[in-house]
Design an enzyme around this catalytic site. Sequence first.
Site, PDB file in Angstrom:
ATOM      1  N   HIS A  50       0.829  -1.213   0.000  1.00  0.00           N
ATOM      2  CA  HIS A  50       0.000   0.000   0.000  1.00  0.00           C
ATOM      3  C   HIS A  50       0.861   1.260   0.000  1.00  0.00           C
ATOM      4  O   HIS A  50       1.883   1.335   0.680  1.00  0.00           O
ATOM      5  CB  HIS A  50      -1.047  -0.017   1.111  1.00  0.00           C
ATOM      6  CG  HIS A  50      -0.546   0.059   2.514  1.00  0.00           C
ATOM      7  ND1 HIS A  50      -0.278   1.252   3.136  1.00  0.00           N
ATOM      8  CD2 HIS A  50      -0.310  -0.907   3.437  1.00  0.00           C
ATOM      9  CE1 HIS A  50       0.112   1.014   4.387  1.00  0.00           C
ATOM     10  NE2 HIS A  50       0.110  -0.284   4.593  1.00  0.00           N
ATOM     11  N   GLU A  54      -5.359   1.788   2.293  1.00  0.00           N
ATOM     12  CA  GLU A  54      -5.198   0.664   3.214  1.00  0.00           C
ATOM     13  C   GLU A  54      -5.401   1.107   4.648  1.00  0.00           C
ATOM     14  O   GLU A  54      -6.003   0.400   5.458  1.00  0.00           O
ATOM     15  CB  GLU A  54      -3.806   0.031   3.060  1.00  0.00           C
ATOM     16  CG  GLU A  54      -3.654  -1.310   3.784  1.00  0.00           C
ATOM     17  CD  GLU A  54      -3.363  -1.197   5.276  1.00  0.00           C
ATOM     18  OE1 GLU A  54      -3.588  -2.160   6.001  1.00  0.00           O
ATOM     19  OE2 GLU A  54      -2.916  -0.114   5.715  1.00  0.00           O
ATOM     20  N   GLU A  55      -4.884   2.284   4.985  1.00  0.00           N
ATOM     21  CA  GLU A  55      -4.903   2.720   6.389  1.00  0.00           C
ATOM     22  C   GLU A  55      -6.315   3.013   6.901  1.00  0.00           C
ATOM     23  O   GLU A  55      -6.510   3.235   8.090  1.00  0.00           O
ATOM     24  CB  GLU A  55      -3.986   3.936   6.590  1.00  0.00           C
ATOM     25  CG  GLU A  55      -2.500   3.664   6.327  1.00  0.00           C
ATOM     26  CD  GLU A  55      -1.830   2.746   7.367  1.00  0.00           C
ATOM     27  OE1 GLU A  55      -2.519   2.281   8.281  1.00  0.00           O
ATOM     28  OE2 GLU A  55      -0.618   2.507   7.232  1.00  0.00           O
TER      29      GLU A  55
HETATM   30 ZN   LIG Z   1       0.518  -1.229   6.444  1.00  0.00          ZN
END
Ligand SMILES: [Zn+2]
Length: 346
Positions: free
Chosen positions: A71, A222-223
Amino acid sequence: MKFPIDKQFLIDCFKELVEVPSPVGYDLQLRPVLERYAARFGYTVTYDRRGTPYIELEGQDNSKTVLLSAHADTLGLMVRHIEADGTLLVRALGGINYCNIEGSTVIVYTRDGRSYTGMMVCRSHSVHVFLDARTLPRNDETMFILLDKDVHSKEDVQALGIQNGDIVHIEPECEFTETGYLKSRFIDDKAAVACAFAMLKYLSENGLKPKYRTLLAFPYREEIGVGGRYVPEEVSEYIAIDIGLIGPQHAGDERKVSICAKDKNGPYDYELINRLIGYAEKAEVPYVLDVFLNYSTDGNAAVRGGNNLIAADFGMACWCSHGRERTHIDGIEGTAQLMLAYVLDI
Ligand SMILES: [Zn+2]
């Protein structure tokens, strides 16, 4: 067989990538950098409608498609309010630990392309002035940005072009030691992005093709748990390359690769993990199997998104995740070697 990875390239590539701001959902500055690295090794970058970059590698057998993700987004902040005294209030982008960013330099990016440095400060910022300086919780309500400009009012700040919704990058404070340790924010997951390019470098320099058609994906969300939610239909295996954890009752070691058997969202694919163990042993990659507590990846975002695939996750183990992290070049190198072993199906 052990894959000789260019360690100096890994270090140089990481150092460049980590300085390019890419808080969750903000890809303007990193996009051309990813395209330049891909072009250097003879590949091109394409995008889906969500802005996720992909690099496509033709396989020896194109009837099956696998995907490795690293990511591209990092933790960050967003300006939410300009106070009457010219300080800035923010909201976290991703799982920020404010204790870890107090005193750090931040950079505010305006929508018209200007940027300004500042410092993350707590309301009780001095032990000489505030009796609760050591105990006040650090969070969205108690932390603010003190701009490195002579501003004293909301109007002064607005005149700089700063407004609500501006992206804030936190300086990574990157340092490689002579003993091979890397100390930096955003090892999660810029070290994995560097591994992806080290893998491309190895493949192109040795004229090698992956066993199956392979997509490298660099999601930007992603976070916040949704980077891998959408996956191209033809992908049958999703390997998230993401950091491993270090702590009590965790097996992680900075000089090894953590293969995650289960995280907070459930187990990864049993048979795929067995194959990864086999690749690690054949490629002589030091590894541990581990179960992570409060952790998730784009791999299980892909599974939870209802995609018709199996998933796994591995990566270099880090101290102090989501803070200023630390790992070792051996763990990063091992991650790139395991990626190669997987795509080449040794
Ligand atoms: Zn990560």
